[in-house]
Design a protein around this motif. Sequence first.
Motif, PDB file in Angstrom:
ATOM      1  N   TYR A 110      -4.079  11.119 -11.933  1.00 38.07           N
ATOM      2  CA  TYR A 110      -3.182  11.366 -10.803  1.00 38.07           C
ATOM      3  C   TYR A 110      -3.962  11.354  -9.491  1.00 38.07           C
ATOM      4  O   TYR A 110      -3.495  10.832  -8.475  1.00 38.07           O
ATOM      5  CB  TYR A 110      -2.483  12.707 -10.998  1.00 38.07           C
ATOM      6  N   VAL A 135      -4.556   7.746  -8.330  1.00 35.41           N
ATOM      7  CA  VAL A 135      -3.363   7.149  -7.716  1.00 35.41           C
ATOM      8  C   VAL A 135      -3.126   7.747  -6.337  1.00 35.41           C
ATOM      9  O   VAL A 135      -2.839   7.032  -5.368  1.00 35.41           O
ATOM     10  CB  VAL A 135      -2.128   7.369  -8.613  1.00 35.41           C
ATOM     11  N   GLU A 182      -5.510   6.360  -3.685  1.00 38.27           N
ATOM     12  CA  GLU A 182      -5.190   4.986  -3.297  1.00 38.27           C
ATOM     13  C   GLU A 182      -4.007   4.934  -2.341  1.00 38.27           C
ATOM     14  O   GLU A 182      -3.970   4.104  -1.433  1.00 38.27           O
ATOM     15  CB  GLU A 182      -4.880   4.165  -4.551  1.00 38.27           C
ATOM     16  N   GLN A 183      -3.047   5.829  -2.517  1.00 36.73           N
ATOM     17  CA  GLN A 183      -1.826   5.774  -1.731  1.00 36.73           C
ATOM     18  C   GLN A 183      -1.796   6.762  -0.571  1.00 36.73           C
ATOM     19  O   GLN A 183      -0.845   6.791   0.195  1.00 36.73           O
ATOM     20  CB  GLN A 183      -0.618   6.038  -2.636  1.00 36.73           C
ATOM     21  N   ARG A 211       5.055   9.950 -11.790  1.00 35.48           N
ATOM     22  CA  ARG A 211       4.396   9.088 -10.801  1.00 35.48           C
ATOM     23  C   ARG A 211       3.421   8.137 -11.480  1.00 35.48           C
ATOM     24  O   ARG A 211       3.312   6.963 -11.094  1.00 35.48           O
ATOM     25  CB  ARG A 211       3.674   9.951  -9.770  1.00 35.48           C
ATOM     26  N   LYS A 217       5.441   5.338 -13.057  1.00 30.27           N
ATOM     27  CA  LYS A 217       5.932   4.392 -12.050  1.00 30.27           C
ATOM     28  C   LYS A 217       4.809   3.483 -11.566  1.00 30.27           C
ATOM     29  O   LYS A 217       5.012   2.281 -11.354  1.00 30.27           O
ATOM     30  CB  LYS A 217       6.556   5.155 -10.877  1.00 30.27           C
ATOM     31  N   GLU A 218       3.627   4.058 -11.381  1.00 31.43           N
ATOM     32  CA  GLU A 218       2.476   3.252 -10.965  1.00 31.43           C
ATOM     33  C   GLU A 218       2.120   2.245 -12.054  1.00 31.43           C
ATOM     34  O   GLU A 218       1.784   1.093 -11.771  1.00 31.43           O
ATOM     35  CB  GLU A 218       1.286   4.173 -10.686  1.00 31.43           C
ATOM     36  N   ASP A 219       2.171   2.657 -13.305  1.00 30.51           N
ATOM     37  CA  ASP A 219       1.902   1.768 -14.436  1.00 30.51           C
ATOM     38  C   ASP A 219       2.895   0.615 -14.446  1.00 30.51           C
ATOM     39  O   ASP A 219       2.522  -0.552 -14.618  1.00 30.51           O
ATOM     40  CB  ASP A 219       1.988   2.564 -15.735  1.00 30.51           C
ATOM     41  N   ALA A 226       4.645  -0.602 -11.945  1.00 31.33           N
ATOM     42  CA  ALA A 226       4.383  -1.495 -10.805  1.00 31.33           C
ATOM     43  C   ALA A 226       3.188  -2.404 -11.074  1.00 31.33           C
ATOM     44  O   ALA A 226       3.194  -3.580 -10.709  1.00 31.33           O
ATOM     45  CB  ALA A 226       4.155  -0.669  -9.547  1.00 31.33           C
ATOM     46  N   SER A 227       2.176  -1.866 -11.746  1.00 38.43           N
ATOM     47  CA  SER A 227       0.959  -2.642 -12.014  1.00 38.43           C
ATOM     48  C   SER A 227       1.144  -3.657 -13.133  1.00 38.43           C
ATOM     49  O   SER A 227       0.505  -4.707 -13.138  1.00 38.43           O
ATOM     50  CB  SER A 227      -0.192  -1.698 -12.376  1.00 38.43           C
TER      51      SER A 227
END
Length: 330
Positions: A171, A174, A177-178, A223, A226-228, A230-231
């Motif tokens: 976490y 991520v 990065e954001q 979260r 969701k990141e997974d 998107a990637s």
Amino acid sequence: MPVPNPAFRFSTTALSPAERLPAWYEVFSRSTSRRYCAPLDETCHTDVRIWTLGPADACTVRVQRVTLSHSIETHRPRELLSDGSDDLVLNIQEAGDTCVSQCGMQATAAAGGAILTSNADVSTIAFRGPVRFTSIALPRRVMMALAPRAEDAIVKPAGSDSAVLHLLISYLAVAEEQSATQSPDLARAVAAHIHDLCALAIGASRDAAEIARGRGLRQARLRMLKEDIASNLTLGPVTAAALAQRHRMTPRYVHKLFEGEGVSLSQFVRAQRLARVHRNLTDPRHAGRAIGELAFDAGYGDLSTFNHDFRRCYGMTPSALRAAARRDER
């Protein structure tokens, strides 16, 4: 309220042996805990990332991730306590061992574990290299509210829930990065999630643990999912089974996380695919690509299903959207 500048990076790779120790002190002036460092062996190298998460107030979380090629020993003597920091620092060991001496106690954190320290007290920390660890400085007031017995956990290994520590590390990556694009409200929420996860790792009270599991743990896992998605939208499977395997949870729990937001996993994935096609249809760089190709690249396997979904979502056909975007460019 502004979000703090998240990034400070340091590496000894380009420094001579004589330059390394003074530079290392500069790192510690920015780190989760101001410390003195024993002389470094000329072959010792380190790579450090330090960043802040959350709003610029008393709830800010400071994180540092360190890789060391050799063993070193650091000290926080009484003279450095004048900096006023009373943060609790959760040190998560990813490789190698770390030995902490503080308040008349001594303990060692091995890889996969963690150990809590206090900036309000003198301490010695020996990193037995090569090591890799992540330290998280947490406001004492916030953590004592979530884990009233947190001070009792100082200098005691906290590796009983490795799943929480693993999720926390993921976490943080991520969030780092954001962080530059986070609004103040989102930054505050991210900091709160980290507080919750750290409280679970330290030993939250029963009521706080229930809140943390429902708020911080759930939101952090969602979260990450969701990141997974998107990637891997165009690179790999984003089914409940695939996500569950990658994130060490059950497929049913994956579905429940999304349902908690009033959306199913399939609806979320479909929305991400449609949004990707929408962006590409309005991007001049993709003007020469066929609409079907863009749909397939986004993960659609059937054009009729794609066209139906697109019209239902955006109220027009893909070709109409592309035509409108071209008119706007003129």
